[in-house]
Design a protein around this motif. Structure first.
Motif, PDB file in Angstrom:
ATOM      1  N   MET A 149     -17.854 -22.962  38.543  1.00 55.51           N
ATOM      2  CA  MET A 149     -16.525 -22.875  37.952  1.00 55.51           C
ATOM      3  C   MET A 149     -15.850 -21.576  38.372  1.00 55.51           C
ATOM      4  N   LEU A 186      -8.377 -19.824  43.330  1.00 55.95           N
ATOM      5  CA  LEU A 186      -9.204 -21.018  43.527  1.00 55.95           C
ATOM      6  C   LEU A 186      -9.850 -21.037  44.913  1.00 55.95           C
ATOM      7  N   LYS A 193     -15.613 -26.717  40.798  1.00 63.46           N
ATOM      8  CA  LYS A 193     -15.366 -28.032  40.207  1.00 63.46           C
ATOM      9  C   LYS A 193     -14.481 -27.958  38.970  1.00 63.46           C
ATOM     10  N   GLY A 194     -14.425 -26.777  38.377  1.00 66.08           N
ATOM     11  CA  GLY A 194     -13.640 -26.622  37.159  1.00 66.08           C
ATOM     12  C   GLY A 194     -13.267 -25.170  36.937  1.00 66.08           C
ATOM     13  N   LEU A 217      -4.391 -27.745  38.649  1.00 60.88           N
ATOM     14  CA  LEU A 217      -5.750 -28.255  38.424  1.00 60.88           C
ATOM     15  C   LEU A 217      -5.787 -29.770  38.587  1.00 60.88           C
ATOM     16  N   ARG A 220      -5.704 -30.722  42.224  1.00 61.90           N
ATOM     17  CA  ARG A 220      -6.962 -30.425  42.916  1.00 61.90           C
ATOM     18  C   ARG A 220      -8.150 -31.216  42.357  1.00 61.90           C
ATOM     19  N   LEU A 222      -9.621 -30.876  39.309  1.00 65.60           N
ATOM     20  CA  LEU A 222     -10.529 -29.970  38.615  1.00 65.60           C
ATOM     21  C   LEU A 222     -10.456 -30.177  37.103  1.00 65.60           C
ATOM     22  N   SER A 310     -19.349 -30.461  33.913  1.00 62.84           N
ATOM     23  CA  SER A 310     -18.593 -31.644  34.345  1.00 62.84           C
ATOM     24  C   SER A 310     -19.046 -32.913  33.638  1.00 62.84           C
TER      25      SER A 310
END
Length: 317
Positions: A149, A186, A193-194, A217, A220, A222, A310
């Motif tokens: 993350m 980012l 992933k987040g 987000l 993308r 995420l 996730s």
């Protein structure tokens, strides 16, 4: 008698020619223009310096720092849970409750990061952008199948007395500045992933700017986990509006870095997961957190399933 000396008549002063007067005016004009250009350039340099200092929008190579920043600003009072209570708790659970443990503020200490990576547990690593070992730790975590993350620096109420560090998103930024800085952050950490917020007690209460953040987000693909550094957070409604997979922190595991306190918060995390079916705990790269977690892992695994972040996020209806 002495003779008086005869005085020669003074020659009349020559009048300045028209060409010499024009040259004098030109020289004065050029001198004035030079001073004006100098003042304009100096003002421009000062403005650029002040703006750059205010927004911290610099190339990532210049942002990278080696000093470990402050981990978090913990709320003075415990923030109550905002989870819907189950109507009826089943007498015999059909499956084990799930717990996601996120280790925040990773990136400045590769030794402690490796210790957490070597634990026999599923963990999630939230990495600060432009930190000393951000890419190296992200690659190692990804190689072991863990979630990576971005621990996104956001403006707290205490700013500028407390600065969240390089790449911070500020409420004073224009939409373009905010989005550009977010995209740079980012890109700074691979395999993301987040996202979860680092500090942000002020930024997470400003709906228009949260919508801008969540739109990126969403684009993308995420997820977002709210660290809940303020009771006034609007991250949940923003994630719901933009349909971004979302979860929130239930317990800070180690905001008092003492063994007994960490044990107590881990037990509380298990209770929350048992009651609601899942829970999110956030810890930090403290030696005491590592030691207590290693000690409690066998019992923790018997009571709950450790999962990646996730696996525990949801799009809210």
């Amino acid at each position: 008698m002495t003779k008086k000396k005869s005085r020669r008549p003074k020659k009349p002063l020559k009048k300045a020619s028209k060409s010499s007067i024009q040259k004098t005016y030109l020289l004065k004009a050029f001198a004035g223009l030079g001073i004006l250009i100098f003042l304009v350039v100096t003002a421009g340099v000062l403005m650029h310096h002040l703006i750059s200092k205010r927004y911290t929008v610099l190339p990532s190579t210049k942002l990278r720092v080696k000093k470990t920043p402050r981990f978090e600003i913990y709320p003075k009072n415990e923030i109550p849970l905002h989870k819907p209570r189950p109507k009826v708790k089943p007498e015999v659970p059909t499956k084990s409750p799930r717990i996601a443990i996120i280790i925040d503020d990773i990136g400045y200490d590769k030794t402690i990061a490796k210790k957490f990576l070597d634990l026999d547990a599923v963990l999630t690593f939230s990495i600060l952008p432009y930190s000393t070992y951000d890419k190296r730790i992200a690659k190692a975590a990804h190689a072991r199948g863990f979630d990576v993350m971005l621990h996104l620096p956001m403006e707290p109420n205490e700013y500028p007395l407390i600065n969240p560090g390089p790449g911070v998103l500020l409420t004073s930024m224009s939409p373009d500045q905010l989005i550009n800085q977010l995209n740079e952050d980012l890109e700074a950490v691979p395999f993301v992933k987040g996202v979860n917020n680092h500090m942000g007690s002020k930024m997470t209460t400003i709906a228009p700017q949260l919508h801008q953040i969540f739109s990126i987000l969403k684009k993308r693909g995420l997820y977002f986990i709210d660290s809940r550094t303020t009771v006034d957070t609007l991250c949940g409604p923003s994630a719901q509006l933009l349909q971004v997979p979302f979860a929130q922190k239930d317990v800070f595991i180690d905001h008092i870095p003492e063994p007994d306190f960490v044990r107590k918060t881990l037990h509380r995390l298990i209770k929350i997961a048992d009651h609601h079916g899942e829970a999110v705990g956030i810890g930090h790269p403290h030696a005491v957190t590592y030691e207590v977690l290693r000690e409690m892992l066998p019992g923790l695994k018997k009571k709950a399933e450790l999962v990646r972040a996730s696996d525990i996020v949801h799009i809210q209806d």
